[in-house]
Each structure stands twice: as structure tokens, then as C-alpha cells.
Design a protein around this motif. Structure first.
Motif, mmCIF file in Angstrom:
data_model
loop_
_atom_site.group_PDB
_atom_site.id
_atom_site.type_symbol
_atom_site.label_atom_id
_atom_site.label_comp_id
_atom_site.label_asym_id
_atom_site.label_seq_id
_atom_site.Cartn_x
_atom_site.Cartn_y
_atom_site.Cartn_z
ATOM 1 N N VAL A 27 44.186 33.848 29.645
ATOM 2 C CA VAL A 27 42.919 34.565 29.805
ATOM 3 C C VAL A 27 42.312 34.710 28.409
ATOM 4 O O VAL A 27 42.927 35.314 27.530
ATOM 5 C CB VAL A 27 43.116 35.952 30.442
ATOM 6 N N PRO A 28 41.140 34.154 28.164
ATOM 7 C CA PRO A 28 40.525 34.289 26.841
ATOM 8 C C PRO A 28 40.350 35.754 26.460
ATOM 9 O O PRO A 28 40.108 36.609 27.325
ATOM 10 C CB PRO A 28 39.167 33.588 27.014
ATOM 11 N N PRO A 29 40.469 36.079 25.161
ATOM 12 C CA PRO A 29 40.435 37.485 24.746
ATOM 13 C C PRO A 29 39.123 38.202 25.032
ATOM 14 O O PRO A 29 39.096 39.436 25.089
ATOM 15 C CB PRO A 29 40.701 37.407 23.230
ATOM 16 N N GLY A 34 40.838 43.385 33.995
ATOM 17 C CA GLY A 34 41.104 44.736 34.472
ATOM 18 C C GLY A 34 42.401 44.879 35.233
ATOM 19 O O GLY A 34 42.522 45.773 36.077
ATOM 20 N N ILE A 35 43.389 44.012 34.951
ATOM 21 C CA ILE A 35 44.672 44.061 35.663
ATOM 22 C C ILE A 35 45.806 44.228 34.657
ATOM 23 O O ILE A 35 45.641 44.004 33.459
ATOM 24 C CB ILE A 35 44.912 42.783 36.497
ATOM 25 N N GLU A 36 46.973 44.616 35.166
ATOM 26 C CA GLU A 36 48.168 44.661 34.328
ATOM 27 C C GLU A 36 48.510 43.239 33.882
ATOM 28 O O GLU A 36 48.510 42.309 34.688
ATOM 29 C CB GLU A 36 49.343 45.246 35.113
ATOM 30 N N HIS A 43 52.621 34.436 40.616
ATOM 31 C CA HIS A 43 51.935 33.298 41.237
ATOM 32 C C HIS A 43 50.427 33.498 41.349
ATOM 33 O O HIS A 43 49.695 32.525 41.504
ATOM 34 C CB HIS A 43 52.506 33.028 42.628
ATOM 35 N N ILE A 44 49.954 34.744 41.231
ATOM 36 C CA ILE A 44 48.501 34.917 41.331
ATOM 37 C C ILE A 44 47.806 34.484 40.044
ATOM 38 O O ILE A 44 46.608 34.210 40.048
ATOM 39 C CB ILE A 44 48.102 36.360 41.714
ATOM 40 N N HIS A 90 46.110 42.180 45.421
ATOM 41 C CA HIS A 90 45.776 42.813 44.152
ATOM 42 C C HIS A 90 44.276 42.717 43.883
ATOM 43 O O HIS A 90 43.699 41.625 43.954
ATOM 44 C CB HIS A 90 46.533 42.154 42.998
ATOM 45 N N GLU A 91 43.654 43.838 43.569
ATOM 46 C CA GLU A 91 42.253 43.848 43.183
ATOM 47 C C GLU A 91 42.123 43.299 41.760
ATOM 48 O O GLU A 91 42.958 43.573 40.895
ATOM 49 C CB GLU A 91 41.700 45.270 43.231
ATOM 50 N N ILE A 92 41.065 42.529 41.518
ATOM 51 C CA ILE A 92 40.763 42.007 40.178
ATOM 52 C C ILE A 92 39.444 42.649 39.752
ATOM 53 O O ILE A 92 38.363 42.080 39.951
ATOM 54 C CB ILE A 92 40.665 40.468 40.174
#
Length: 234
Positions: A27-29, A34-36, A43-44, A90-92
Motif C-alpha cells: 500500500v503506497p504511503p 483505514g485498516i489494521e 488473503h484479503i 472487513h470494512e475498508i
């Protein structure tokens, strides 16, 4: 390597081009989902084991270099799952974000470069590599006994060669299981069926390729089958 993809060049399976859309959980900085962070290792966030398997198979490889939660490279632009707002329960919260920016920054260059590579190199067969989780949190009672699933849409050439070869090797094989290429096949629809290039879509259960030993074992099992399919589908 670019921000969006990187190629790995080898020779033994040189007629095969491996395409792994979900090879990275990066994930680019400047993007906050908004997730752990620990969720990115599940796998997500990516297809566990696929990048290592591509390296072990030693074929030219085109590997996606951004998490599927940032943008799913194996989706069409009008697909609601392109930038997922939920994944396996899981909510993103950070999605969808700036959709146009993510398409221009990640999705479009990835597919443009892949199309250019196929157009300018001899590719006997595309090998689409994915992995699947043995258990979905959203459907805990759903059994997923397959070791390998074969996915395809309209072009069934490679799949119909591969399935009996996999079964003959003692591999528990799912024909369009646990997913169907009739519904989840965007990259191969575009670059395989769209160009007439044969392709083989394989989903390997992630617990089988989750460590170095498993990756090496499955590379040894799959490599001769992939070679046979490529030779026969041409």
C-alpha cells in the motif's frame, strides 16, 4: 520495477508468461485504507504465496505490485469490486478514495504494459496465478477441499488439457472451483481471450504455498504439467 508491476525474467518455461495480479500486498504511503496493517498479510490483502511460486517456476513473470485493497487489477473498470469497500467481512474505510487517480496510477499502466509485452514478445501461453484461502471468514461452513482450481471463461483450450493432467498427478482439482472464470476472469478476458492468446488460470490453495518448502514442492509438481499444457495448446 515500476510502482505498479514488476517483471521477473527467467528461461526454463520461456514460452509461458506468468501473470499474477495479486502478487503484492503493498500500500503506497500516501494511501490510507483505514485498516489494521495485519490484515494486509491475510488473503484479503493479496494472493499468499503466488509471488514466490512465480519465482520458483522460473518463467517470465508479470507481477502486480499493489494490494488488491488499493485497486483490484483483476477487475473491469465498471466492476463494483474494483476498489473494494468490504472484503470477507472487513470494512475498508479508506475506500473508494480517489477512483480516477487510482485507475490512472495503478490499473491503467499495469494493463497497458502487459498488453505491450504480449504484443512484442512470443508468448505461447499465459499462466494466470492466484491463490485462495481454505476458509472464508464470511462463510465459515463452506468447505474448500481443492488443492488447485482451474478457471476459464470462453477459451477452454488450456483448461481442458490441464484438468486431466492435474488429476492424473494426484492433485485434488476443482473445475471452476472455488471460483468460476465465467465471473472472475477480467485480466485473462482482456489479455488472453482478447488477443487470442491461450491461457491457463490456476488457483492454488494458499496453505499449500505459504512457506518456502510448500512453494518448492508445488513448483516441482506444477512445472511439468504447465509445460505439457503449453506444448499441446499451441
Amino acid at each position: 520495477m515500476s510502482e505498479n508491476w514488476h517483471r521477473v525474467g527467467f528461461q526454463p518455461l520461456s514460452n509461458v508468461l506468468i501473470v499474477a495480479d495479486h502478487a503484492s500486498n503493498r500500500v503506497p504511503p500516501d494511501i490510507d485504507l483505514g485498516i489494521e496493517r495485519s490484515l494486509l498479510s491475510t488473503h484479503i490483502g493479496w494472493d499468499i504465496g503466488v509471488a514466490s511460486l512465480a519465482h520458483a517456476l522460473q518463467a517470465p513473470s508479470f507481477l502486480g505490485n499493489v494490494s488488491r485493497l488499493v485497486i483490484d487489477l483483476n477487475r473491469d473498470l465498471d466492476d463494483p469490486g474494483l476498489i473494494p469497500e468490504t472484503s470477507d467481512g472487513h470494512e475498508i474505510p479508506g475506500n473508494p478514495g480517489n477512483v480516477e487517480d487510482r485507475i490512472a496510477r495503478f490499473w491503467q499502466p499495469y494493463h497497458d504494459e502487459l498488453a505491450a509485452y504480449i504484443a512484442h514478445h512470443e508468448v505461447g501461453m499465459l499462466l494466470s496465478l492466484h491463490s485462495f484461502t481454505p476458509n472464508l471468514a464470511a462463510r465459515p461452513d463452506e468447505e474448500r477441499p481443492w488443492e488447485v482450481g482451474v478457471l476459464y471463461n470462453k477459451d477452454e483450450r488450456a483448461a481442458h488439457i490441464a484438468i486431466p493432467l492435474l488429476e492424473a498427478a494426484g492433485i485434488i482439482t476443482g473445475d471452476q472451483q472455488p471460483y468460476s472464470g465465467k465471473h472472475l476472469n477480467a485480466t485473462m478476458n482482456r489479455h488472453g481471450e482478447g488477443t487470442g492468446t491461450p491461457y491457463l488460470g490456476l488457483e492454488i490453495r494458499q496453505d499449500l504455498i505459504g512457506d518456502d518448502e510448500g512453494v518448492e514442492r508445488w513448483a516441482r509438481r506444477l512445472a511439468p504439467i504447465i509445460e505439457q499444457v503449453c506444448d499441446r495448446v499451441a
